[in-house]
Design a protein around this motif. Structure first.
Motif, PDB file in Angstrom:
ATOM      1  N   SER A  57     -37.257  30.185  53.207  1.00 20.58           N
ATOM      2  CA  SER A  57     -38.141  30.162  54.609  1.00 20.58           C
ATOM      3  C   SER A  57     -37.509  30.232  55.861  1.00 20.58           C
ATOM      4  N   PRO A  58     -38.057  30.651  57.096  1.00 18.63           N
ATOM      5  CA  PRO A  58     -37.722  30.693  58.272  1.00 18.63           C
ATOM      6  C   PRO A  58     -37.607  29.108  58.722  1.00 18.63           C
ATOM      7  N   HIS A  59     -38.336  28.153  58.176  1.00 16.16           N
ATOM      8  CA  HIS A  59     -38.283  26.887  58.492  1.00 16.16           C
ATOM      9  C   HIS A  59     -37.316  26.123  58.373  1.00 16.16           C
ATOM     10  N   CYS A  60     -36.460  26.471  57.365  1.00 12.96           N
ATOM     11  CA  CYS A  60     -35.144  25.890  56.803  1.00 12.96           C
ATOM     12  C   CYS A  60     -34.056  25.933  58.136  1.00 12.96           C
ATOM     13  N   PRO A  61     -33.613  24.870  58.499  1.00 14.68           N
ATOM     14  CA  PRO A  61     -32.399  24.778  59.443  1.00 14.68           C
ATOM     15  C   PRO A  61     -31.361  25.572  59.130  1.00 14.68           C
ATOM     16  N   GLU A  62     -30.763  25.608  58.138  1.00 17.70           N
ATOM     17  CA  GLU A  62     -29.566  25.849  57.471  1.00 17.70           C
ATOM     18  C   GLU A  62     -29.841  27.579  57.184  1.00 17.70           C
ATOM     19  N   PRO A  63     -28.745  28.371  57.186  1.00 18.78           N
ATOM     20  CA  PRO A  63     -28.805  29.786  56.567  1.00 18.78           C
ATOM     21  C   PRO A  63     -29.357  29.540  55.089  1.00 18.78           C
ATOM     22  N   ALA A  64     -29.965  30.747  54.515  1.00 16.12           N
ATOM     23  CA  ALA A  64     -30.536  30.471  53.175  1.00 16.12           C
ATOM     24  C   ALA A  64     -29.314  30.445  52.305  1.00 16.12           C
ATOM     25  N   ASN A  65     -28.200  30.975  52.418  1.00 20.55           N
ATOM     26  CA  ASN A  65     -27.228  30.999  51.471  1.00 20.55           C
ATOM     27  C   ASN A  65     -26.471  29.477  51.472  1.00 20.55           C
ATOM     28  N   VAL A  66     -26.528  28.738  52.642  1.00 20.17           N
ATOM     29  CA  VAL A  66     -25.934  27.423  52.547  1.00 20.17           C
ATOM     30  C   VAL A  66     -26.733  26.527  52.001  1.00 20.17           C
ATOM     31  N   ALA A  67     -28.042  26.629  52.380  1.00 22.69           N
ATOM     32  CA  ALA A  67     -29.185  25.707  51.695  1.00 22.69           C
ATOM     33  C   ALA A  67     -29.419  26.000  50.317  1.00 22.69           C
ATOM     34  N   LEU A  68     -29.263  27.095  49.764  1.00 22.27           N
ATOM     35  CA  LEU A  68     -29.214  27.425  48.336  1.00 22.27           C
ATOM     36  C   LEU A  68     -28.001  26.845  47.456  1.00 22.27           C
ATOM     37  N   ALA A  69     -26.880  27.016  48.308  1.00 23.60           N
ATOM     38  CA  ALA A  69     -25.690  26.495  47.681  1.00 23.60           C
ATOM     39  C   ALA A  69     -25.675  24.914  47.515  1.00 23.60           C
ATOM     40  N   ARG A  70     -26.248  24.246  48.703  1.00 27.09           N
ATOM     41  CA  ARG A  70     -26.503  22.893  48.295  1.00 27.09           C
ATOM     42  C   ARG A  70     -27.418  22.272  47.291  1.00 27.09           C
ATOM     43  N   LEU A  71     -28.529  23.071  47.206  1.00 26.48           N
ATOM     44  CA  LEU A  71     -29.434  22.743  45.968  1.00 26.48           C
ATOM     45  C   LEU A  71     -28.926  23.007  44.758  1.00 26.48           C
ATOM     46  N   VAL A  72     -27.983  24.221  44.529  1.00 25.55           N
ATOM     47  CA  VAL A  72     -27.331  24.486  43.388  1.00 25.55           C
ATOM     48  C   VAL A  72     -26.221  23.370  43.157  1.00 25.55           C
ATOM     49  N   LEU A  73     -25.310  22.973  44.079  1.00 23.72           N
ATOM     50  CA  LEU A  73     -24.293  21.958  44.020  1.00 23.72           C
ATOM     51  C   LEU A  73     -25.070  20.733  43.603  1.00 23.72           C
ATOM     52  N   GLU A  74     -26.015  20.502  44.282  1.00 19.90           N
ATOM     53  CA  GLU A  74     -26.663  19.087  43.865  1.00 19.90           C
ATOM     54  C   GLU A  74     -27.150  18.992  42.316  1.00 19.90           C
ATOM     55  N   ARG A  75     -27.756  20.222  41.758  1.00 18.04           N
ATOM     56  CA  ARG A  75     -28.187  20.362  40.450  1.00 18.04           C
ATOM     57  C   ARG A  75     -27.120  20.299  39.488  1.00 18.04           C
ATOM     58  N   GLN A  76     -25.929  20.958  39.868  1.00 20.17           N
ATOM     59  CA  GLN A  76     -24.875  21.098  38.919  1.00 20.17           C
ATOM     60  C   GLN A  76     -24.025  19.518  39.076  1.00 20.17           C
ATOM     61  N   LYS A  77     -24.128  19.060  40.137  1.00 24.84           N
ATOM     62  CA  LYS A  77     -23.662  17.377  39.936  1.00 24.84           C
ATOM     63  C   LYS A  77     -24.387  16.711  38.915  1.00 24.84           C
ATOM     64  N   GLN A  78     -25.901  16.734  39.000  1.00 24.49           N
ATOM     65  CA  GLN A  78     -26.671  16.023  38.262  1.00 24.49           C
ATOM     66  C   GLN A  78     -26.189  16.604  36.660  1.00 24.49           C
TER      67      GLN A  78
END
Length: 113
Positions: free
Chosen positions: A71-92
């Protein structure tokens, strides 16, 4: 703080799931991994959004978080925000695989379902 073993497990999952390869520069830190993944996701957003969304669904990344990251409300670029989500999920996932391994069931010959 993540150990080198934790980073290795997370890195293996991400490299496999996003069909990435380690380049000449080794992935030594979580930031290196995040940067590599963010670059891959940027290309997927542009050229393969359906495959990216399918991967996120398969990895069980929460849909509400994905929607916010796109969404446009996210302060980070979409690719970085999604990469953070994937990284956290893969760490789990890496933690779960390491700490909750299935015991070897041995020889199952002769068992019928």
């Amino acid at each position: 703080m993540a150990t080198p073993e934790d980073l290795q497990g997370t890195k293996e999952l991400i490299l496999r799931d996003f069909e990435l390869q380690e380049g000449d520069e080794p992935i030594a830190t979580e930031e290196d991994l995040l940067r590599l993944l963010a670059d891959q996701i940027a290309g997927m957003i542009e050229y393969n959004l359906e495959v990216l969304l399918s991967n996120l669904y398969r990895l069980d990344v929460q849909e509400t978080k994905v929607n916010y990251a796109l969404s446009p409300h996210c302060p980070e670029p979409a690719n970085v925000a999604l990469a953070r989500l994937v990284l956290e999920r893969q760490k789990q996932r890496a933690y779960t695989k390491k700490h909750f391994q299935q015991p070897d069931l041995g020889d199952l010959d002769g068992l019928e379902l």
